[in-house]
Design a protein around this motif. Structure first.
Motif, PDB file in Angstrom:
ATOM      1  N   GLN A 135      -3.750  11.310   0.070  1.00 17.42           N
ATOM      2  CA  GLN A 135      -2.616  11.482   0.974  1.00 17.42           C
ATOM      3  C   GLN A 135      -2.408  10.223   1.810  1.00 17.42           C
ATOM      4  O   GLN A 135      -1.288   9.748   1.982  1.00 17.42           O
ATOM      5  CB  GLN A 135      -2.855  12.682   1.909  1.00 17.42           C
ATOM      6  N   GLY A 136      -3.513   9.682   2.316  1.00 12.89           N
ATOM      7  CA  GLY A 136      -3.434   8.509   3.158  1.00 12.89           C
ATOM      8  C   GLY A 136      -2.832   7.312   2.460  1.00 12.89           C
ATOM      9  O   GLY A 136      -2.102   6.517   3.075  1.00 12.89           O
ATOM     10  N   ALA A 137      -3.105   7.170   1.169  1.00 11.20           N
ATOM     11  CA  ALA A 137      -2.577   6.024   0.418  1.00 11.20           C
ATOM     12  C   ALA A 137      -1.050   6.033   0.390  1.00 11.20           C
ATOM     13  O   ALA A 137      -0.416   4.972   0.291  1.00 11.20           O
ATOM     14  CB  ALA A 137      -3.134   6.021  -1.000  1.00 11.20           C
ATOM     15  N   MET A 138      -0.446   7.197   0.480  1.00 13.03           N
ATOM     16  CA  MET A 138       1.012   7.274   0.491  1.00 13.03           C
ATOM     17  C   MET A 138       1.599   6.791   1.826  1.00 13.03           C
ATOM     18  O   MET A 138       2.801   6.571   1.933  1.00 13.03           O
ATOM     19  CB  MET A 138       1.467   8.720   0.228  1.00 13.03           C
ATOM     20  N   LEU A 139       0.728   6.623   2.832  1.00 10.70           N
ATOM     21  CA  LEU A 139       1.182   6.138   4.132  1.00 10.70           C
ATOM     22  C   LEU A 139       1.028   4.631   4.297  1.00 10.70           C
ATOM     23  O   LEU A 139       1.368   4.079   5.340  1.00 10.70           O
ATOM     24  CB  LEU A 139       0.447   6.852   5.267  1.00 10.70           C
TER      25      LEU A 139
END
Length: 352
Positions: free
Chosen positions: A146-150
């Motif tokens: 999820q964090g990588a999409m940020l």
């Protein structure tokens, strides 16, 4: 360590390279856990970005763990799990202080330097300049995927599409082009309170997926008929949409966005354009339009993290394919043939 190295147009290799080292007191070293591929990486491999020279490690997105920090780091600590922001920023120059970090003067006037002007994140380790500003702590409840999409995609769709487009409660929003960035605009426009989000594309898979991201209506440009007329039919009173977000970067889609917006509306251009577009000022000077452009500043990641923790947005929906670091070639083949492979975003993860 190993990293994905650019060797000129059409050439890349996962190969041994020296480990990165601290160069400035404000640097940190991050061991990458997951990374991903952006459309910009494909442009680089085509030779479209001449500033990227052979020998450069690619990539500007991902999540990892801090393994070393310089003496000038005040917030980042060894052992922190962090999101690597796609935009590097000093935090003190005039542009950074005004929020326009994408044009940080200290790093040369362009905040996107990973995989561009310095070595990037498609590697086992990466050096992060101005780490206190460029690394975002990953909350325990948010996964690395999820964090990588940020790192890039969600802030881009949100900042340059939704915020620049001034999407408000009850607005009717058209997103022209629902690739990954367009879908990020769909997801965040819906969360921002739009009453209707219309996804416009010619790819049936993307249009189907857009419903999962918050689109209330879809318009297939390959289905025949007048796309602009259809958008106006879906708008309030047939006067046009409140906000049109262009997320492709070609003259035709910019034209659709401009032609479909109502008087007083906003056209937020997110797409990366390679040729001129037509702006009929003789027609539109009277329409009180606001047209915005921009490169992501990547300053909204903390706000978006809170939205994830509340359950308002679910960035894991972007991920359609998963690979490991020794499968970079397969990952690029899949992402480079996204339409045929039904790919949105791919995740590449370090092995055990």
């Amino acid at each position: 360590m190993k990293a994905l190295v650019y060797h000129g147009p059409g050439q890349k290799a996962w190969e041994d390279v020296p480990n990165p080292v601290l160069q400035e007191p404000t640097d940190a070293i991050v061991k990458m856990e997951v990374t991903t591929i952006c459309g910009t990486d494909l442009h680089i491999l085509k030779g479209d970005v001449p500033a990227v020279t052979p020998g450069r490690i690619l990539g500007h997105e991902g999540v990892g763990v801090v393994t070393e920090v310089g003496p000038g780091c005040e917030r980042v600590r060894v052992g922190d799990r962090v999101i690597v922001s796609c935009v590097s920023k000093c935090g003190t120059c005039e542009f950074c202080r005004s929020g326009l970090t994408s044009h940080c003067q200290t790093v040369g006037g362009i905040g996107w330097i990973f995989g561009h002007l310095i070595d990037g994140t498609q590697a086992e380790y990466v050096r992060v300049p101005f780490a206190d500003n460029g690394l975002i702590p990953l909350p325990e409840k948010v996964t690395p995927e999820q964090g990588a999409m940020l790192s890039d995609i969600l802030p881009t769709g949100y900042e340059i599409g939704v915020l620049y487009g001034a999407v408000g409660q009850g607005d009717v929003v058209a997103v022209v082009g629902v690739g990954p960035v367009g879908l990020a605009a769909v997801m965040t426009a819906s969360a921002a309170g739009a009453s209707k989000v219309i996804a416009v594309d010619g790819n049936k898979f993307r249009l189907e997926q857009s419903r999962e991201f918050g689109a209330t209506d879809t318009v297939d440009v390959n289905a025949g008929g007048d796309v602009v007329a259809r958008l106006r039919e879906l708008s309030r009173g047939g006067l046009g949409v409140d906000v049109a977000i262009e997320a492709v970067g070609v003259p035709a889609t910019f034209g659709v966005a401009l032609d479909s917006v109502r008087p007083g509306g906003h056209v937020a251009n997110v797409g990366v354009h390679g040729e001129s577009v037509t702006f009929p000022l003789e027609r539109d000077w009277i329409n009180n339009l606001t047209i915005t452009t921009g490169l992501v500043n990547a300053t909204t990641a903390p706000e978006l993290l809170e939205s994830i923790e509340r359950g308002d947005i679910s960035p894991e929906k972007f991920i359609t394919h998963r690979f490991t670091f020794d499968q970079f070639d397969e990952a690029y083949d899949t992402f480079g043939n996204a339409a045929d492979e039904h790919a949105l975003k791919v995740i590449i993860a370090a092995g055990d």
